[in-house]
Design an enzyme around this catalytic site. Structure first.
Site, PDB file in Angstrom:
ATOM      1  N   CYS A 149     -46.349  -9.623  13.156  1.00 48.11           N
ATOM      2  CA  CYS A 149     -45.616  -8.273  12.868  1.00 48.11           C
ATOM      3  C   CYS A 149     -44.630  -8.611  11.619  1.00 48.11           C
ATOM      4  O   CYS A 149     -44.609  -7.653  10.530  1.00 48.11           O
ATOM      5  CB  CYS A 149     -44.753  -8.049  14.192  1.00 48.11           C
ATOM      6  SG  CYS A 149     -43.850  -6.540  14.297  1.00 48.11           S
ATOM      7  N   CYS A 150     -43.917  -9.666  11.748  1.00 49.65           N
ATOM      8  CA  CYS A 150     -43.043 -10.179  10.523  1.00 49.65           C
ATOM      9  C   CYS A 150     -43.934  -9.951   8.998  1.00 49.65           C
ATOM     10  O   CYS A 150     -43.151  -9.521   8.264  1.00 49.65           O
ATOM     11  CB  CYS A 150     -42.357 -11.522  10.813  1.00 49.65           C
ATOM     12  SG  CYS A 150     -40.828 -11.362  11.747  1.00 49.65           S
ATOM     13  N   CYS A 206     -34.183  -6.576  13.341  1.00 53.59           N
ATOM     14  CA  CYS A 206     -35.050  -5.193  13.995  1.00 53.59           C
ATOM     15  C   CYS A 206     -34.744  -5.127  15.344  1.00 53.59           C
ATOM     16  O   CYS A 206     -34.447  -6.092  15.899  1.00 53.59           O
ATOM     17  CB  CYS A 206     -36.672  -5.695  13.735  1.00 53.59           C
ATOM     18  SG  CYS A 206     -37.299  -5.515  12.164  1.00 53.59           S
ATOM     19  N   CYS A 247     -36.151  -7.046  18.304  1.00 56.76           N
ATOM     20  CA  CYS A 247     -36.187  -8.619  18.148  1.00 56.76           C
ATOM     21  C   CYS A 247     -34.728  -8.950  18.096  1.00 56.76           C
ATOM     22  O   CYS A 247     -34.404 -10.194  17.628  1.00 56.76           O
ATOM     23  CB  CYS A 247     -37.063  -9.145  17.085  1.00 56.76           C
ATOM     24  SG  CYS A 247     -38.543  -8.640  17.082  1.00 56.76           S
ATOM     25  N   CYS A 293     -38.034 -15.155   9.869  1.00 59.48           N
ATOM     26  CA  CYS A 293     -39.103 -14.101   9.921  1.00 59.48           C
ATOM     27  C   CYS A 293     -40.055 -14.434   8.914  1.00 59.48           C
ATOM     28  O   CYS A 293     -41.068 -13.893   8.569  1.00 59.48           O
ATOM     29  CB  CYS A 293     -38.346 -12.769   9.435  1.00 59.48           C
ATOM     30  SG  CYS A 293     -37.396 -12.764   7.887  1.00 59.48           S
TER      31      CYS A 293
HETATM   32  S1  SF4 Z   1     -38.355  -8.734  13.428  1.00 61.48           S
HETATM   33 FE1  SF4 Z   1     -39.666  -8.084  15.213  1.00 61.48          FE
HETATM   34  S2  SF4 Z   1     -39.977  -5.908  14.816  1.00 61.48           S
HETATM   35 FE2  SF4 Z   1     -39.154  -6.738  12.932  1.00 61.48          FE
HETATM   36  S3  SF4 Z   1     -41.007  -7.140  11.688  1.00 61.48           S
HETATM   37 FE3  SF4 Z   1     -40.354  -9.188  12.946  1.00 61.48          FE
HETATM   38  S4  SF4 Z   1     -41.483  -9.260  14.895  1.00 61.48           S
HETATM   39 FE4  SF4 Z   1     -41.791  -6.883  14.057  1.00 61.48          FE
END
Ligand code: SF4
Length: 236
Positions: free
Chosen positions: A123-124, A206, A209, A232
């Site tokens: 996701c990151c 985010c 998280c 991240c």
């Molecule tokens: S901090 Fe969490 S929601 Fe944001 S990009 Fe990374 S995994 Fe995704």
């Protein structure tokens, strides 16, 4: 084209980074940013998570109108977006918002919902690392707000260093600053900060998280809490 807009080779940039890291280690943050502005001109930017606008404020003093790059992951708290908008409205900077290739809805459709819970590294990568890589292509040097005391993973952050992955000079002008230094600068200059910082959050990322920190925890303990993940991937 002025000297500051010259396209340096990777070897030249690496040498700049290593020399500046040594020679500017004890220099004030503003001097480090003045060096970056003078050396790279419009090929220099600041990245900001909009936790606060300290580095953006310092950079605007070194180079009025400096580009401030913000990654809008689609998962930010509304307070973070509000801070971005306020910085854009009141500071002498040029805010540039980067967005991922897919919206959250498109990502959910391809990977399934809540990828951040199942595979936060992916996701990151999709929502932060790749968009930043794309967005930084226009620059030869970028500045961050990393500070050594924030966490063990940041304890050796140089004030200027070589970003091997992106082949750019990476500048962390407040690397040596303590939280007290940040607070004093914010108070002295009336710098914008994210309202969540006064609501129990010590580090703001985010929404899915990020949680508030507990007494005695380090500033980044509220990020990906309960997981081994601590960064991240932007600074790895
Ligand atoms: S901090 Fe969490 S929601 Fe944001 S990009 Fe990374 S995994 Fe995704």
């Amino acid at each position: 084209m002025t000297a500051s807009q010259r396209e340096y080779t990777a070897e030249e940039l690496k040498e700049f980074a290593e020399r500046a890291g040594r020679e500017l280690e004890d220099a004030p943050a503003l001097e480090i940013l003045r060096w970056a502005a003078g050396t790279f001109g419009s090929r220099f930017c600041v990245t900001s998570s909009m936790e606060d606008a300290v580095v953006a404020h310092l950079a605007s003093r070194a180079m009025p109108g400096v580009d401030v790059v913000f990654l809008d992951t689609g998962y930010h708290f509304e307070e973070t977006i509000g801070t971005r908008d306020a910085v854009d409205a009141v500071m002498d900077v040029n805010v540039i918002t980067l967005t991922p290739r897919q919206t959250v809805a498109e990502q959910d459709a391809e990977y399934g919902p809540k990828l951040h819970d199942r595979d936060p590294d992916l996701c990151c990568r999709l929502r932060k690392v790749l968009p930043l890589e794309q967005g930084l292509k226009a620059y030869q040097a970028w500045a961050t707000g990393l500070r050594r005391e924030e966490s063990p993973t940041r304890a050796h952050t140089p004030v200027a260093g070589w970003d091997e992955k992106r082949q750019k000079v990476k500048i962390s002008p407040i690397a040596r600053w303590t939280q007290d230094d940040v607070d004093a600068y914010v108070a002295e200059h009336g710098v914008l900060t994210n309202p969540l910082l006064t609501d129990g959050y010590a580090s703001v990322g985010c929404a899915p998280c990020t949680r508030r920190v507990l007494e005695g925890e380090d500033a980044r303990a509220g990020r990906w809490a309960g997981r081994s993940k601590t960064e991240c991937g932007l600074h790895g």
